[in-house]
Each structure stands twice: as structure tokens, then as C-alpha cells.
Design a protein around this motif. Sequence first.
Motif, PDB file in Angstrom:
ATOM      1  N   GLU A 207      40.491  32.483  39.333  1.00  0.00           N
ATOM      2  CA  GLU A 207      39.610  32.937  38.251  1.00  0.00           C
ATOM      3  C   GLU A 207      39.726  34.438  37.994  1.00  0.00           C
ATOM      4  N   HIS A 208      40.446  35.150  38.891  1.00  0.00           N
ATOM      5  CA  HIS A 208      40.616  36.598  38.687  1.00  0.00           C
ATOM      6  C   HIS A 208      41.955  36.945  38.050  1.00  0.00           C
ATOM      7  N   ALA A 220      49.244  43.151  35.178  1.00  0.00           N
ATOM      8  CA  ALA A 220      48.066  42.401  35.615  1.00  0.00           C
ATOM      9  C   ALA A 220      47.452  41.688  34.432  1.00  0.00           C
ATOM     10  N   ILE A 221      47.060  40.469  34.651  1.00  0.00           N
ATOM     11  CA  ILE A 221      46.403  39.728  33.577  1.00  0.00           C
ATOM     12  C   ILE A 221      45.162  39.047  34.137  1.00  0.00           C
ATOM     13  N   PRO A 222      44.012  39.274  33.504  1.00  0.00           N
ATOM     14  CA  PRO A 222      42.816  38.542  33.937  1.00  0.00           C
ATOM     15  C   PRO A 222      42.917  37.090  33.495  1.00  0.00           C
TER      16      PRO A 222
ATOM     17  N   LYS B 205      33.884  43.260  39.312  1.00  0.00           N
ATOM     18  CA  LYS B 205      34.482  42.364  40.298  1.00  0.00           C
ATOM     19  C   LYS B 205      35.327  43.121  41.327  1.00  0.00           C
ATOM     20  N   HIS B 208      39.104  43.038  41.609  1.00  0.00           N
ATOM     21  CA  HIS B 208      39.563  42.135  40.553  1.00  0.00           C
ATOM     22  C   HIS B 208      39.230  42.650  39.147  1.00  0.00           C
ATOM     23  N   ALA B 220      38.236  41.901  29.221  1.00  0.00           N
ATOM     24  CA  ALA B 220      38.490  41.851  30.666  1.00  0.00           C
ATOM     25  C   ALA B 220      39.497  42.912  31.046  1.00  0.00           C
ATOM     26  N   ILE B 221      39.237  43.587  32.121  1.00  0.00           N
ATOM     27  CA  ILE B 221      40.193  44.573  32.582  1.00  0.00           C
ATOM     28  C   ILE B 221      40.421  44.379  34.077  1.00  0.00           C
ATOM     29  N   PRO B 222      41.694  44.247  34.489  1.00  0.00           N
ATOM     30  CA  PRO B 222      41.964  44.178  35.928  1.00  0.00           C
ATOM     31  C   PRO B 222      41.770  45.560  36.553  1.00  0.00           C
ATOM     32  N   ALA B 223      41.533  45.598  37.841  1.00  0.00           N
ATOM     33  CA  ALA B 223      41.559  46.889  38.526  1.00  0.00           C
ATOM     34  C   ALA B 223      43.014  47.311  38.664  1.00  0.00           C
ATOM     35  N   PRO B 225      46.090  48.051  40.551  1.00  0.00           N
ATOM     36  CA  PRO B 225      46.505  47.763  41.929  1.00  0.00           C
ATOM     37  C   PRO B 225      46.945  49.069  42.604  1.00  0.00           C
ATOM     38  N   LEU B 299      49.758  48.521  32.508  1.00  0.00           N
ATOM     39  CA  LEU B 299      49.372  47.406  33.373  1.00  0.00           C
ATOM     40  C   LEU B 299      49.042  46.156  32.585  1.00  0.00           C
ATOM     41  N   THR B 300      48.504  46.345  31.368  1.00  0.00           N
ATOM     42  CA  THR B 300      47.902  45.204  30.665  1.00  0.00           C
ATOM     43  C   THR B 300      48.576  44.856  29.341  1.00  0.00           C
TER      44      THR B 300
END
Lengths: 306, 306
Positions: A207-208, A220-222, B205, B208, B220-223, B225, B299-300
Motif C-alpha cells: 500500500e506504500h 519512487a511511486i506511491p 507515513k 513511506h 501522494a509523495i514518497p519520502a 530514499p 524521484l517522482t
Amino acid sequence: MKLLVVGSVAFDAIETPFGKTDKILGGAATYIGLAASVMNVKSGIVSVVGGDFPQEDMDLLNNRGVNTEGIEIIKEGKTFFWSGRYHNDLNTRDTLVTEVNVLEHFDPKIPDSMQDAEVLLLGNLHPGVQLSVLEKMNHRPKLVILDTMNFWMDTAWEVLMEMVSKTDVITINDEEARQLSGEYSLVKAAKKIHAMGPEFVIIKKGEHGALLFHEGKVFAIPALPLEEVFDPTGAGDTFAGGFASYLVKKETFDFETMKSAIIVGSALASFTVEKFGTERLKEITPAEISERIAQFKDLTTFEVEV
Amino acid sequence: MKLLVVGSVAFDAIETPFGKTDKILGGAATYIGLAASVMNVKSGIVSVVGGDFPQEDMDLLNNRGVNTEGIEIIKEGKTFFWSGRYHNDLNTRDTLVTEVNVLEHFDPKIPDSMQDAEVLLLGNLHPGVQLSVLEKMNHRPKLVILDTMNFWMDTAWEVLMEMVSKTDVITINDEEARQLSGEYSLVKAAKKIHAMGPEFVIIKKGEHGALLFHEGKVFAIPALPLEEVFDPTGAGDTFAGGFASYLVKKETFDFETMKSAIIVGSALASFTVEKFGTERLKEITPAEISERIAQFKDLTTFEVEV
């Protein structure tokens, strides 16, 4: 190009907070093959089932253009069966039953019609079985994608290491990446796993979302936040299937194409979890895929001026 | 515009797999104030400390343009102290010591110089204390941002509900969102929380990333890494501080600006975790912020053609 898939074709019985199923069609290779068919990509499955496997399910795969010549039927045997119960968070589950059955002595046989597959996706199986597939191919495929899990790290480390060393793309979850590398930082973990062989490391976080590492670069992809996660079974396999199928379609294996492939895999997986088993995956239309990819764009696009 | 911050100014003693500190400067309001200073945004802190609080730390805040008139010093009291040990995954921790001290009877006093703050960030405190701040302001701020946690859901539900009803933006973690709403799906949880008052729901999160919900829309945004997560303490507060500061700077509170604000908060938080306590946060340069935001873009960003 075409995709050769090696993995389980199985029965699942699933219980989630929203309901339960009897024995239904499942298995990694099933989800992967169906994902390929949704993407209009030619695929073939190498697997083994028992005499109890319904012709109807075999027809389903064939009718969708999945080559099933490599699915051996052992008449006197029984098909792999897994039963599990998901917890309320839908991110953890208890396994209730695992009957390995015919998969215990699985000896993969690659039909001539699939010997020329350019992309090989090795679903989660004993790494010795995965290795034997590579050995049985007349030519090494252009791209070898490996799915594996912590169980093989615990029980078959050396042969797993050999398999990993022959892999181009590895897909594992975050805990498995940590176990495989002995590193807590996923950046460091990916570096160590690169050094073991795979040029591309995909870390699945359910889910993350997911991470892709390649030569010091990261993407990175949510996951798409969904109102209803009905049944997570097969989400990881659908992801892998969508990912591999996109690469087959584009006939390109660079970082940028892999990023796109991860989006496609995530989009397909976001459908799979909406219903039990393969039910939703079978229904997906191209328009729905495009729409969901657009949702991923909306979900993640931003502008900042500081 | 300026930012009024209400929250703890405290001492922390931190143990991580990489080392440990003696009592160092900590507290939510400290991280938030420092984040505001990094963003060149005027801020003021309302808090309380004991006679043991070093003038040096107070000077640090003042020298960085953080108005400390609202930090009451109770000479005979002791400053809030927290000590904790992070597990190897750095995502979970044990609290070793919590000495609430002067914070136990915290009666926030808003200095005249901060009565005109347009954005109010209520750090994680008893919701009754948070409510009293709103009551003590001569005018309701244009934007009220609330941070809270599961502890208040367990112990002060009704007053928390009142506080939430007066909130524009709520920031909580995923488990807290589930507890607050009684829903497992974060999409459903956000809907229910919207109905309680907040137009914007931010779900943090940790490693995450984060989610922003607003009127059926989601971002949504990932942290980022990171190779080295050294100490997660203050990451959430830095995030909130960077987020609020960006809004103050832009003087706009719409969904698109909030998305950008989340990126800025995430970027600042990604620095905080690189060293112990506030050490790294204090050093950040504007060039570093721009560079890190560019990293979030890389990243995204993706393109897909199906």
C-alpha cells in the motif's frame, strides 16, 4: 517480443474482512499471464497443475492468448492450493493452508514455441527451479526478471545467490531487501543487491508503493489510494506482469522505460485488489488503464517555487 | 504573513543504532520554528520551559528570527524531557523517559506581537490547550493547522473532536487516521475526517511519505530514499514547519499550493533525519533546499505511453 512466465498456477481460498471465497483460480503465473493479456502482449506459462485443474480455467488462459503448452498436467496429482486470511489492515495475513502438491517436484519444461522469448519472468519458486529454467533455455533471454521471497533466503541461500547473480531485474519487498542485503537503509540495500548481480532493483511496498533503483538513480511511486481494497491477493504478481509486459511491448530495457513499466504494473495491480482473485483483472479495458495512469500522474505531479 | 507556533520546547536524549546524545534541544515548536527560519518566514513560538532552559538555546531561536516572547520561563520548574531509543528499522522506538514537568500545567500566553498571525500551527498537545489558544486569539487566524496523536484520541476524545471541528488542516499518521475515523481505507478515513471539520487532511507515513486529501482529490509523495537515516526525531515537526512556512510565504491556501508545501516539508524533513536533533536543520542553505526539491521531482517524474 514475447514474455515467458514461470510460476505457480494454483487454487486459492481467500478470506478478507469483506468476505471469503471457495477455491478459486490463483497462482503467480496466472496473474502475470492475465496481466500480459490485458496489455496485449504475447506470453506463455511454464507451470504444473494436477488432474483437478478445470479445463475451463485452462481455456480462460488460452482464450486470452496465453500460451499454456508449458503447463504440465499431472493427472494423478493435485494442484497447488493456498488458503489465507487477511487482517483488518489488509497488509498482513495468516496462511491457513498450504498444499504444495504437484509443485513439490516441479520440473519445468519449456515448449519450443516459447524458447525464443526475449523476456523471462521467474515467479517466486525455489531458486533451484528458477535456475533450471535458465539452463533449459537455448539462448539466454535478453532480460531476466526474478521474483523471490524471504523463505528462500532462509532455506536455500547459496542457490538463491547463484540465481540472483544471473538476474537483470529483481523484485522483492522492503523487508526482504533488508534481509537479502543486511542493510536497513533501502538505498544501501539496493547498492548491495546491485553488487550481487541485478542492474535493476525493484522494492515493492504494498500500500506504500514501490521503489526502483538503478546505477545510483532512484524512482519512487506511491500506490494509488483506493477507497476499497477488497482483496490484495495477486497484487504483487499483477504488478510484475504489468511491469514485464510493458517492457516487452516497448522492447527497451532502460531506466526511463522501467519507470513507466512500474507505473503500468502499479495501475494494473490497483485493479486486481478491487475484487476477489483474478475477477477484476480479467475485466480491465484499455480505456480504464489509460484513465488509471492519468490518475497516477495527478496523484504525483507538483510544482514548487521556493 | 507570519506563523504562530504552539508546541513543546524541550530536551531530548536520543539513542539510535548509530549513536546516542545527552540532553539536547528538542520539542515540536523548536523544529517548527527552525524550519520557518530556514524558509525565511517570520514565526513566533508559544510554549513554556523551566529555569534549566539554557539562554544559549533561547538565543539560537531569537538570532534566527523566531519570536520567543511567547515562551514562558517558569524559573522554579524543569523543562519537558523526553528520552527514546529507536529500533534498527528506525521507524519504531521505545520511550525510555517522559518528564512532562512545566508542560503539565501549560497555560499558553499569546504575546501581542503575535496576535495578528495569519497561520496558526498547533503542535501536538492536549486538545484542551490547543483550543484555549484559539480562544485567546483576538481574531481567528486565516488558517489553523492541527497536529495531534492517538494518545488524545484515547484520553480526550470529546475535546479533541471540538478542536478538530475548528481545524482547517489536520496532520496525523496513517494509524491515527484509522483510529480517528474507524476506517481502514485511508480514502474513506480522509472522507470521515473531512466531515469532522478539516478541509485538508494530511496523512504522514514516515519513510513511506505522505498523502494529502481535499474535496475528493488526493496527492501522494514518497519520502526521499536516504542512504543514511541517522535520527528520525523531529522529522514530523520539521515537515509541519516547512509545510506551514511555505503557505505563509505564498499567502495562498489552495490544494495546489498545499501540494507544493508538502514537498517543501518533506524536503526539509529529509535533512533533519541526517543528523541528531536539530543539528542538520540549522545548517540548511537555500541552495540545498532547491537541490532537494529537484531530487523530489526526479524521484517522482515519469512518462507512460500505453
